[in-house]
Design a protein around this motif. Structure first.
Motif, short mmCIF file in Angstrom:
data_model
loop_
_atom_site.label_atom_id
_atom_site.label_comp_id
_atom_site.label_asym_id
_atom_site.label_seq_id
_atom_site.Cartn_x
_atom_site.Cartn_y
_atom_site.Cartn_z
N PRO A 37 0.84 -1.20 0.00
CA PRO A 37 0.00 0.00 0.00
C PRO A 37 0.88 1.25 0.00
O PRO A 37 1.87 1.33 0.73
CB PRO A 37 -0.78 -0.11 1.31
N VAL A 38 0.53 2.22 -0.84
CA VAL A 38 1.28 3.47 -0.92
C VAL A 38 0.31 4.62 -0.72
O VAL A 38 -0.75 4.66 -1.37
CB VAL A 38 1.98 3.61 -2.29
N GLN A 39 0.65 5.53 0.20
CA GLN A 39 -0.17 6.74 0.37
C GLN A 39 0.27 7.74 -0.68
O GLN A 39 1.32 8.36 -0.55
CB GLN A 39 0.02 7.32 1.77
N LEU A 40 -0.54 7.86 -1.72
CA LEU A 40 -0.14 8.68 -2.85
C LEU A 40 -0.02 10.16 -2.48
O LEU A 40 0.80 10.89 -3.03
CB LEU A 40 -1.14 8.49 -4.00
N GLN A 90 -2.38 0.44 -4.34
CA GLN A 90 -1.50 -0.71 -4.20
C GLN A 90 -0.42 -0.59 -5.27
O GLN A 90 -0.73 -0.57 -6.45
CB GLN A 90 -2.28 -2.02 -4.40
N GLY A 91 0.81 -0.48 -4.84
CA GLY A 91 1.82 -0.30 -5.87
C GLY A 91 3.22 -0.33 -5.32
O GLY A 91 3.47 -0.69 -4.16
N PRO A 137 -5.95 3.24 -9.80
CA PRO A 137 -7.06 2.69 -9.01
C PRO A 137 -6.76 2.75 -7.52
O PRO A 137 -5.67 2.35 -7.08
CB PRO A 137 -7.16 1.24 -9.50
N ALA A 138 -7.71 3.27 -6.76
CA ALA A 138 -7.52 3.40 -5.31
C ALA A 138 -7.76 2.06 -4.63
O ALA A 138 -8.47 1.20 -5.15
CB ALA A 138 -8.48 4.44 -4.74
N GLY A 139 -7.16 1.89 -3.49
CA GLY A 139 -7.45 0.65 -2.76
C GLY A 139 -6.25 0.13 -2.02
O GLY A 139 -5.14 0.40 -2.26
#
Lengths: 495, 224
Positions: free
Chosen positions: A341-344, A380-381, A493-495
C-alpha cells in the motif's frame, strides 16, 4: 427324390453399378492434387467426428432394420406353420371318421391342383400310398422338418424351402403336410437386399457429408493457417479474412486479428526502440570517442583532468539513459515487483518537496494541493516506481516551463463511475509550451522527442517510464492541453 | 578499514582493489563464493563487498549463511541485475547496501566508508553530533554553529544530519536521495544540488570556513 417346385421370382442381378475405374488421364496432375487434398480431408478432426457419428447412425439403422426383418419374416413363417397344423388337424379328423381309406382320399383331394402345398401318405416301408409328391428319402421321424427343393427351371437345389409336419399313424403309416415357402424366402431376400442397399447408401451419403463438412471447416481454418504462414514469413500486416457471418470462426478470426494488431504494434515499438538506442547512444558515444581521441592527439592538452571529467560526465549520461531504458523494460516485462500500500498524497508531497527547491531556483511558482487523503489516496503499488513517475512528471514540467511560469501538483479523488473502481488522480500542470495534440500519443514512445526540444538535454524516456508505470499499476497517463501548457494526469485505481 | 572483496571478475576486482588501497584501506580478495565464505569467517573485516553472481556459491546465500552464523560484518551487495525487486531481495538476504553495476568507484567507496563508520559508531547511542564548530542535537532537533542557532526545515535537518554522520567522508547524491528521501532512483535533474545549495546558505553563509564541500565527480563532504 426331390420334388420340383415352381419358381416364383427372379434372382436379383444385372443392375450392379459399374465401378468408375478412372484411368490416369491428361489431368494426372489434377488427380494427384485431388488425392493429396482428399488425404488432408480424411485426416481432419471434423471428418473423424463425422465417421464416429456415421458409425453410430449406421449401427442404430441396422438395429431397426433387423427388427423389421425379423418381425416380417418370422410372422410369415409362423403363419405357414399355423396353416400346416390346421391342415394336419383336418386330416386327423378325416382319419378318425373314415379310417385309412378316408385319409388317403383326403390326402389326394387336398394335393390335387395345389402346387405350393405337399400332402403325402406313406406306408411303414416308405412307399407312397397317396399324395402329390413322393415321400422324401431319409425323413422318418414325426415332427417338424425343412425339406430341400429342387428348382425345376435351374436344377439347383434350394435347401430348406419346404416346411413340413410329419405325423405317425398306427401301423407305421405316416402323413406329411408341407408348404413351399419359396415366396417367403423371396420376400426375405428382397428385404435383405433393401437393407443392404440402404446401409450402403447411408454409408456413402454419410461419408460424402463428412467430407463436405470437413471441407467447409478446412477452408475456414485455411484462412487462419495462410495468415499464420504469411506472418511467419515476415508479412506482419496480413490478417485472417472475415466472412461477416459473426459465427465462432469469425469471432476467432477477430480475436486473432486483434492479437496480431497488438503484436504488430509491439514489434514496431521494438524496432523504434532499437533505432532510438542506435541513435541516442551512438551520438554521445561518438562524441566521447572524439573527445578522448583529440586529447590523445594533442599531447599538450592544457588540462587532461578536464578532458577526463568531461568524458566521465558523458559516460554517466549514457549510463543514465541505459538505466532508464532498463527500468522501463523491467516495468513492462511484468516481473515480480514488490507491491505494497502506498499513500499517494504523502508520496506526492514528498516528491513535490524535492522539486520545490528546484522550482524556486528557476523562478517558477510551484503550488501543491492535496484533496485526497487517507484511504481515498491509497493505492497498491511500488513506492519507488510511483515516486519516480511523479518525479519524472515534475522534472518535465520544470524543464519546459520558462522562468516566471507556474507548475502545480494536485492529488484528488475520482469517485467510482461506470462500474470502474474509485481512483486517485495526480495532476502535474504547467503553463509552458505544452505538447501538440497530434504528438500526445507519440511522446509515450521511447526516445520520441518533440522537434522543438531536440536541442535541450533529455533522453525522451521520461514519459515512457511514467506511462509504463501507470499501466503496470492498472492506471492511465492522460496528457491534456492546459491552455497553455501541459496537464499530465496520472490516474491510479484506489485501494 | 579492512575490506574483503568477493568478486569473480578478475579485472573488475583488480581495479576495485587498487582503488580501495589508494584510498587507504586494507583489502583482501576472494574470487569465488566458497573462498569468500571461508575468509569472511576466518578473518575480521570492517566491511564486505559481495558480488551477487559468483561461481561456487551465489552472493546472497553467502550473506545469508554469514548472518545465520552470527556474523554481522556490514555487506555491500553488487549486482548486474538492477531491478527494484532484486534490490529488495538483496537487502532481505542480509545485505546492508546494494549497488548496481555499472557504478562509479566514488559511489562504492563512499558507501563502503559509510557502512564501516556506522558499525564503528552505532547511531542509536548518539543524541548529539558535532563537526568543528557545528553542533546538532538529535533530540531537541536544533543546530548551532559557533554558538549561533541555525533554523532548518525538517528536510534540511535530515540532510545535514546525514552529512554530519559521515563527516570527513564523501556522501554521494544517490546516498542522500536514498537516506533523506528514501528514493532509490536517479532523478534526471540534480535536485540534490539545489537542496545542498539551500543548506549551504544557512550553514556556511557568514562564516569564514565553509563546512559543506563539493567533491567533484563524487558528491559532498562535510569537512570540519
Amino acid at each position: 427324390m426331390l420334388a420340383s417346385l415352381k419358381r416364383r421370382s427372379q434372382a436379383p442381378g444385372g443392375d450392379e453399378a459399374a465401378l468408375d475405374t478412372a484411368k490416369n488421364d491428361p489431368a494426372a496432375d489434377r488427380h494427384r492434387h485431388a488425392d493429396r487434398h482428399l488425404g488432408r480431408l480424411l485426416r481432419t478432426t471434423t471428418f473423424r467426428f463425422a465417421l464416429i457419428y456415421l458409425g453410430l447412425f449406421v449401427g442404430s439403422v441396422l438395429l431397426v432394420l433387423w427388427l423389421i426383418y425379423w418381425s416380417t419374416a418370422g410372422f410369415l413363417t409362423g403363419q405357414a406353420d399355423t396353416a400346416i397344423r390346421e391342415d394336419m388337424q383336418a386330416l386327423a379328423d378325416r382319419y378318425r371318421a373314415g379310417g385309412m381309406a378316408g385319409l388317403a382320399e383326403a390326402v389326394n383331394e387336398r394335393g390335387m391342383g395345389n402346387a405350393s402345398s405337399i400332402y403325402i401318405l406313406s406306408s411303414a416301408t416308405g412307399s407312397t400310398l397317396a399324395g402329390n409328391q413322393f415321400w422324401p428319402k431319409g425323413i422318418n421321424d414325426a415332427g417338424w422338418a425343412n425339406l430341400p427343393v429342387k428348382d425345376p427351371s435351374t436344377g439347383l437345389v434350394r435347401p430348406g424351402d419346404v416346411r413340413a409336419l410329419i405325423a405317425a399313424l398306427p401301423g407305421g403309416y405316416r402323413v406329411l403336410v408341407g408348404r413351399d415357402l419359396g415366396e417367403v424366402r423371396v420376400l426375405r431376400e428382397r428385404l435383405e437386399r433393401v437393407i443392404g442397399w440402404s446401409m450402403g447408401l447411408t454409408l456413402v451419403l454419410g461419408l460424402i457429408g463428412g467430407l463436405a463438412m470437413s471441407r467447409v471447416w478446412l477452408r475456414r481454418l485455411d484462412g487462419v493457417t495462410r495468415t499464420a504462414e504469411a506472418i511467419r514469413e515476415g508479412m506482419l500486416v496480413s490478417r485472417v479474412p472475415l466472412t461477416g457471418s459473426g459465427d465462432e470462426f469469425d469471432q476467432l478470426a477477430h480475436t486473432l486479428n486483434a492479437m496480431l494488431d497488438r503484436i504488430e504494434a509491439l514489434v514496431a515499438g521494438i524496432r523504434h526502440v532499437s533505432q532510438g538506442i542506435a541513435h541516442d547512444l551512438r551520438t554521445p558515444l561518438t562524441r566521447l570517442r572524439t573527445r578522448l581521441e583529440l586529447a590523445l592527439m594533442h599531447d599538450t592538452v592544457e588540462n587532461p583532468r578536464e578532458v577526463l571529467e568531461a568524458a566521465i560526465e558523458e559516460v554517466d549520461h549514457l549510463l543514465a539513459t541505459f538505466r532508464a531504458l532498463l527500468a522501463i523494460a523491467e516495468v513492462e516485462s511484468g516481473g515480480n515487483l514488490p507491491i505494497a500500500p502506498v499513500q499517494l498524497d504523502q508520496l506526492a508531497l514528498n516528491t513535490g518537496e524535492l522539486y520545490d527547491a528546484v522550482a524556486e531556483d528557476q523562478g517558477i511558482s510551484f503550488t501543491m494541493a492535496v484533496d485526497a487523503t487517507g484511504p481515498a489516496a491509497m493505492v497498491q503499488g511500488n513506492r519507488q516506481l510511483l515516486g519516480q513517475a511523479l518525479a519524472n512528471l515534475l522534472d518535465n514540467a520544470l524543464k519546459y516551463t520558462p522562468e516566471g511560469g507556474r507548475v502545480s501538483l494536485t492529488v484528488s479523488p475520482v469517485p467510482a463511475a461506470n462500474g470502474g473502481p474509485a481512483r486517485v488522480r495526480v495532476t502535474v500542470a504547467d503553463n509552458g509550451p505544452g505538447i501538440p495534440a497530434e504528438d500526445r500519443e507519440r511522446v509515450r514512445e521511447r526516445f520520441f522527442r518533440l522537434e522543438r526540444d531536440q536541442a535541450r538535454p533529455g533522453s525522451g524516456l521520461g514519459l515512457s517510464l511514467v506511462d509504463a508505470v501507470a499501466q503496470r499499476h492498472g492506471g492511465t497517463l492522460v496528457l491534456d492541453d492546459n491552455g497553455p501548457g501541459l496537464k499530465a494526469q496520472l490516474l491510479l485505481p484506489a485501494g | 578499514m579492512k575490506i574483503l572483496v568477493i568478486e569473480d571478475d578478475a579485472q573488475a576486482a583488480a581495479y576495485m582493489l587498487k582503488g580501495l588501497k589508494e584510498a587507504g584501506h586494507a583489502v583482501d580478495h576472494a574470487p569465488d563464493g566458497t573462498q569468500g565464505l571461508y575468509l569472511a569467517g576466518a578473518e575480521h573485516y570492517d566491511a564486505l563487498v559481495v558480488d551477487r553472481m559468483l561461481p561456487g556459491r551465489d552472493g546472497l546465500s553467502l550473506v545469508s549463511l554469514l548472518r545465520a552464523a552470527g556474523n554481522d560484518t556490514p555487506v555491500l551487495v553488487l549486482s548486474a541485475l538492477g531491478s527494484v525487486e532484486d534490490r529488495v531481495t538483496g537487502l532481505r538476504a542480509g545485505g546492508d547496501d546494494y549497488l548496481t553495476k555499472p557504478y562509479a568507484f566514488s559511489e562504492l567507496l563512499a558507501r563502503l566508508e559509510s557502512l564501516g563508520r556506522r558499525r564503528a559508531a552505532p547511531q542509536t547511542q548518539a543524541t548529539k553530533l558535532a563537526a568543528g564548530d557545528l553542533e546538532m542535537d538529535l533530540l531537541a532537533r536544533t543546530v548551532r554553529r559557533a554558538g549561533k542557532t541555525i533554523d532548518l526545515l525538517p528536510r534540511e535537518f535530515q540532510l545535514l544530519e546525514c552529512l554530519m554522520r559521515n563527516a570527513g567522508s564523501v556522501v554521494t547524491r544517490t546516498m542522500l536521495l536514498e537516506q533523506v528521501w528514501d528514493y532509490h532512483f536517479d532523478p534526471q535533474t540534480n535536485v540534490i544540488d539545489v537542496h545542498i545549495a539551500r543548506l549551504r546558505q544557512k550553514v556556511d553563509k557568514g562564516f569564514d570556513q565553509p563546512l559543506i564541500q563539493t567533491v567533484r565527480g563524487a558528491g559532498y563532504c562535510l569537512r570540519p
